[in-house]
Motif scaffolding. Sequence first.
Motif, short mmCIF file in Angstrom:
data_model
loop_
_atom_site.label_atom_id
_atom_site.label_comp_id
_atom_site.label_asym_id
_atom_site.label_seq_id
_atom_site.Cartn_x
_atom_site.Cartn_y
_atom_site.Cartn_z
N SER A 108 40.63 34.93 36.57
CA SER A 108 39.98 33.72 36.87
C SER A 108 38.65 33.55 36.36
O SER A 108 38.34 32.70 35.74
CB SER A 108 39.80 33.81 38.44
N ILE A 109 37.80 34.73 36.16
CA ILE A 109 36.89 34.78 35.42
C ILE A 109 36.70 34.44 33.92
O ILE A 109 35.77 33.99 33.24
CB ILE A 109 35.98 36.08 35.78
N TYR A 110 37.76 34.89 33.40
CA TYR A 110 38.02 34.67 31.96
C TYR A 110 38.35 33.02 31.79
O TYR A 110 37.95 32.40 30.68
CB TYR A 110 38.99 35.49 31.35
N ILE A 111 39.25 32.55 32.52
CA ILE A 111 39.73 31.14 32.52
C ILE A 111 38.35 30.45 32.58
O ILE A 111 38.10 29.41 31.88
CB ILE A 111 40.63 31.04 33.29
N ASN A 112 37.58 30.65 33.74
CA ASN A 112 36.45 29.94 33.82
C ASN A 112 35.33 29.89 32.63
O ASN A 112 34.65 28.96 31.98
CB ASN A 112 35.38 30.48 35.08
N SER A 113 35.11 31.07 32.20
CA SER A 113 34.26 31.19 30.94
C SER A 113 34.86 30.49 29.69
O SER A 113 34.05 29.83 28.83
CB SER A 113 34.33 32.83 30.66
N ALA A 114 35.91 30.61 29.60
CA ALA A 114 36.52 29.84 28.33
C ALA A 114 36.52 28.29 28.48
O ALA A 114 36.14 27.50 27.61
CB ALA A 114 38.25 30.42 28.16
N LEU A 115 36.95 27.85 29.86
CA LEU A 115 36.67 26.45 29.89
C LEU A 115 35.28 26.04 29.90
O LEU A 115 34.99 25.03 29.36
CB LEU A 115 37.15 26.13 31.36
#
Length: 228
Positions: A108-115
């Motif tokens: 989740s944290i990686y998806i948030n950062s990428a978005l």
Amino acid sequence: MKFTYLLINFLTIFFPIILSFDKRVQFFKSWKFIFPGLFITGLLFLLWDYIFTIYGVWSFNPDYVIGVYMLNLPLEEILFFVTVPFACIFIYECLNYYVKKDLLKRYSIYINSALFGFSVLMLLLYYDRVYTLITFGLLAVVLLFAEFIIKSSILSRFYLAYLVSLIPFYIVNGILTSIPIVMYNDAENMAFRVGTIPLEDHFYSMAMLMLNIMFFEYFRNRAKAVYE
């Protein structure tokens, strides 16, 4: 056909309503927690929708709407901001029931950062395109709010629901943009499409659904706290 957009709205919500009474998920018991968020989020997005029609970001083909308008918006477009979030919250609740494991929690944290990073990049590259600017500006704000202000624990669950919701998204938006019922001005977006769907639509939808689901969980948790 004048009833085309209205029919799309009807079919979007028909099966979620019928299946809401399934004995296992019992989604109908959660309906009362959906509507406050629908109202709040709907007001925000309808305001921008109205502004978009003024600035020519998009328009609506009169051949496929019944002709009832409010603030330059056909009735069907207003209903869209009710039927689509309702259907997607239904998907979210079904996945929560049938998929017990939080499959995307560690990512989740990686998806948030990428978005967030992608949103900032798009803002820098396309700051002069109204639809792109509003879409990615809104998504960046919603992500920051969810991650750092309320520290939401449901984002990983949301992302799974969003991925599944892309199936009906491509069907509904594909019809709306291919006929077309909604006509986009490519001077106000990136002019990049997935099939006939502007790329921005994916992220505009994401921000709208993320807000709706966060409100849904907020009002549900608040009601639980009252009874505990």
